[in-house]
Scaffold this motif. Structure first.
Motif, PDB file in Angstrom:
ATOM      1  N   SER A 132     -12.031   1.031  27.061  1.00 45.15           N
ATOM      2  CA  SER A 132     -10.779   0.450  27.407  1.00 45.15           C
ATOM      3  C   SER A 132     -10.483  -1.090  27.607  1.00 45.15           C
ATOM      4  N   PHE A 133     -11.428  -1.623  28.567  1.00 42.95           N
ATOM      5  CA  PHE A 133     -11.521  -2.808  28.758  1.00 42.95           C
ATOM      6  C   PHE A 133     -11.635  -3.883  27.742  1.00 42.95           C
ATOM      7  N   LEU A 134     -12.584  -3.576  26.861  1.00 43.01           N
ATOM      8  CA  LEU A 134     -12.739  -3.955  25.737  1.00 43.01           C
ATOM      9  C   LEU A 134     -11.677  -4.108  24.821  1.00 43.01           C
ATOM     10  N   LEU A 135     -10.988  -2.882  24.622  1.00 38.09           N
ATOM     11  CA  LEU A 135     -10.067  -3.032  23.613  1.00 38.09           C
ATOM     12  C   LEU A 135      -8.740  -3.854  24.334  1.00 38.09           C
ATOM     13  N   LYS A 136      -8.800  -3.759  25.579  1.00 39.39           N
ATOM     14  CA  LYS A 136      -7.639  -4.583  26.067  1.00 39.39           C
ATOM     15  C   LYS A 136      -7.857  -6.186  26.238  1.00 39.39           C
ATOM     16  N   CYS A 137      -9.283  -6.603  26.199  1.00 35.62           N
ATOM     17  CA  CYS A 137      -9.569  -7.885  25.912  1.00 35.62           C
ATOM     18  C   CYS A 137      -9.056  -8.287  24.486  1.00 35.62           C
ATOM     19  N   LEU A 138      -9.866  -7.563  23.488  1.00 36.24           N
ATOM     20  CA  LEU A 138      -9.480  -7.676  22.057  1.00 36.24           C
ATOM     21  C   LEU A 138      -8.215  -7.845  21.937  1.00 36.24           C
ATOM     22  N   GLU A 139      -7.250  -6.835  22.121  1.00 31.77           N
ATOM     23  CA  GLU A 139      -5.745  -7.219  21.987  1.00 31.77           C
ATOM     24  C   GLU A 139      -5.436  -8.349  22.757  1.00 31.77           C
ATOM     25  N   GLN A 140      -5.496  -8.873  23.860  1.00 33.76           N
ATOM     26  CA  GLN A 140      -5.023  -9.908  24.579  1.00 33.76           C
ATOM     27  C   GLN A 140      -5.573 -11.411  23.723  1.00 33.76           C
ATOM     28  N   MET A 141      -6.760 -11.094  23.219  1.00 29.64           N
ATOM     29  CA  MET A 141      -7.311 -12.225  22.545  1.00 29.64           C
ATOM     30  C   MET A 141      -6.686 -12.375  21.171  1.00 29.64           C
ATOM     31  N   ARG A 142      -6.186 -11.394  20.516  1.00 26.58           N
ATOM     32  CA  ARG A 142      -5.526 -11.560  19.203  1.00 26.58           C
ATOM     33  C   ARG A 142      -4.195 -12.241  19.655  1.00 26.58           C
ATOM     34  N   LYS A 143      -3.426 -11.781  20.662  1.00 28.98           N
ATOM     35  CA  LYS A 143      -2.115 -12.109  21.066  1.00 28.98           C
ATOM     36  C   LYS A 143      -2.328 -13.884  21.314  1.00 28.98           C
ATOM     37  N   VAL A 144      -3.086 -14.315  22.078  1.00 23.85           N
ATOM     38  CA  VAL A 144      -3.327 -15.550  22.526  1.00 23.85           C
ATOM     39  C   VAL A 144      -3.861 -16.572  20.800  1.00 23.85           C
ATOM     40  N   GLN A 145      -4.450 -15.989  20.131  1.00 23.89           N
ATOM     41  CA  GLN A 145      -4.761 -16.589  18.856  1.00 23.89           C
ATOM     42  C   GLN A 145      -3.502 -16.581  18.071  1.00 23.89           C
ATOM     43  N   ALA A 146      -2.741 -15.731  18.057  1.00 26.58           N
ATOM     44  CA  ALA A 146      -1.296 -15.561  17.240  1.00 26.58           C
ATOM     45  C   ALA A 146      -0.442 -16.756  18.090  1.00 26.58           C
ATOM     46  N   ASP A 147      -0.310 -16.845  19.462  1.00 31.67           N
ATOM     47  CA  ASP A 147       0.450 -17.848  20.150  1.00 31.67           C
ATOM     48  C   ASP A 147       0.218 -19.197  19.676  1.00 31.67           C
ATOM     49  N   SER A 148      -1.372 -19.431  19.759  1.00 37.21           N
ATOM     50  CA  SER A 148      -2.042 -20.733  19.434  1.00 37.21           C
ATOM     51  C   SER A 148      -1.772 -21.170  18.191  1.00 37.21           C
ATOM     52  N   THR A 149      -1.689 -20.297  17.133  1.00 38.42           N
ATOM     53  CA  THR A 149      -1.349 -20.607  15.686  1.00 38.42           C
ATOM     54  C   THR A 149       0.025 -21.088  15.483  1.00 38.42           C
ATOM     55  N   VAL A 150       0.990 -20.408  16.454  1.00 40.06           N
ATOM     56  CA  VAL A 150       2.539 -20.533  16.457  1.00 40.06           C
ATOM     57  C   VAL A 150       2.667 -22.094  16.734  1.00 40.06           C
ATOM     58  N   LEU A 151       1.988 -22.534  17.997  1.00 39.19           N
ATOM     59  CA  LEU A 151       2.012 -23.748  18.575  1.00 39.19           C
ATOM     60  C   LEU A 151       1.715 -24.669  17.567  1.00 39.19           C
ATOM     61  N   GLN A 152       0.243 -24.614  16.977  1.00 39.27           N
ATOM     62  CA  GLN A 152       0.055 -25.417  15.699  1.00 39.27           C
ATOM     63  C   GLN A 152       1.017 -25.709  14.836  1.00 39.27           C
ATOM     64  N   GLU A 153       1.343 -24.518  14.211  1.00 36.35           N
ATOM     65  CA  GLU A 153       2.403 -24.575  13.088  1.00 36.35           C
ATOM     66  C   GLU A 153       3.729 -25.424  13.540  1.00 36.35           C
ATOM     67  N   ARG A 154       4.138 -25.297  14.419  1.00 38.99           N
ATOM     68  CA  ARG A 154       5.382 -25.950  15.006  1.00 38.99           C
ATOM     69  C   ARG A 154       5.022 -27.530  15.166  1.00 38.99           C
ATOM     70  N   LEU A 155       3.765 -27.685  15.692  1.00 39.22           N
ATOM     71  CA  LEU A 155       3.299 -29.415  15.903  1.00 39.22           C
ATOM     72  C   LEU A 155       3.428 -29.839  14.343  1.00 39.22           C
ATOM     73  N   CYS A 156       2.755 -29.183  13.452  1.00 41.90           N
ATOM     74  CA  CYS A 156       2.537 -29.515  12.128  1.00 41.90           C
ATOM     75  C   CYS A 156       4.036 -29.575  11.421  1.00 41.90           C
ATOM     76  N   ALA A 157       4.750 -28.668  11.398  1.00 42.19           N
ATOM     77  CA  ALA A 157       6.053 -28.810  10.886  1.00 42.19           C
ATOM     78  C   ALA A 157       7.182 -29.837  11.532  1.00 42.19           C
ATOM     79  N   THR A 158       7.218 -30.019  12.392  1.00 35.31           N
ATOM     80  CA  THR A 158       8.003 -30.820  13.357  1.00 35.31           C
ATOM     81  C   THR A 158       7.435 -32.247  13.215  1.00 35.31           C
TER      82      THR A 158
END
Length: 195
Positions: free
Chosen positions: A33-59
């Protein structure tokens, strides 16, 4: 080409730090359960990071982190080690500690970016919150496993971004470095999940 050379230098540097972590215990010592939660949180942080990069790129048209690598060195943007999580030296205690230390470092780096243009503030704040949640959950599990250090890590000295351009360029580099950090951590955590 400079980015590849830099990555090779960082890889060799990480290999020298391998001996500090405890040996790998059985993979069953981490609850599924801990591993699954970590992997889910990791995917969320990666998605957030991608959004920040894309906005910096676009703007601001800062689309190529490899072009900013030298500026990253000049600004003193640190990168956390995950030597205990490499496939050649996978170590449970060391990997969890280094992953947590890295999250704490990225919390500090994101705080140092305060002052980005208002249109980027929501993406930055979401990323900060998700990294903070991930770090807290990881620390709690380390305490339950008895592998948390007696004193939580501190952020240490953070770079000073003195201009709007440095903050924007720093944002691209921090988001890019965070992606690389999480990719290695993701692979390591998935290997802990294998039977």
């Amino acid at each position: 080409m400079k980015l590849i050379a830099l990555q090779l230098i960082l890889w060799y540097e990480a290999l020298w730090l391998v001996g500090a972590a405890a040996p790998l215990g059985p993979t069953s010592s981490l609850p599924q359960s801990f591993l699954l939660k970590c992997l889910e949180q990791m995917r969320k942080v990666q998605a957030d990071s991608t959004v920040l990069q894309e906005r910096l790129c676009a703007t601001h048209k800062l689309c190529h982190p490899e072009e900013l690598v030298l500026l990253g060195h000049a600004l003193g943007i640190p990168q956390p080690s995950l030597s205990g999580c490499s496939s050649h030296a996978l170590q449970l205690t060391g990997c969890l500690r280094q992953l947590h230390n890295g999250l704490v470092l990225y919390q500090g780096l994101l705080q140092a970016l305060t002052g980005l243009p208002p249109e980027l503030t929501p993406a930055l704040e979401t990323l900060q919150l998700d990294i903070g949640d991930f770090a807290i959950n990881l620390w709690r599990e380390m305490e339950e496993l008895g592998v948390a250090p007696a004193v939580p890590p501190t952020q240490g000295a953070m770079p000073a971004f003195t201009s709007a351009f440095q903050r924007r360029a720093g944002g691209v580099l921090v988001a890019s470095n965070l992606q690389s950090f999480l990719e290695l951590a993701y692979r390591a955590l998935r290997s802990f999940a294998k039977p």
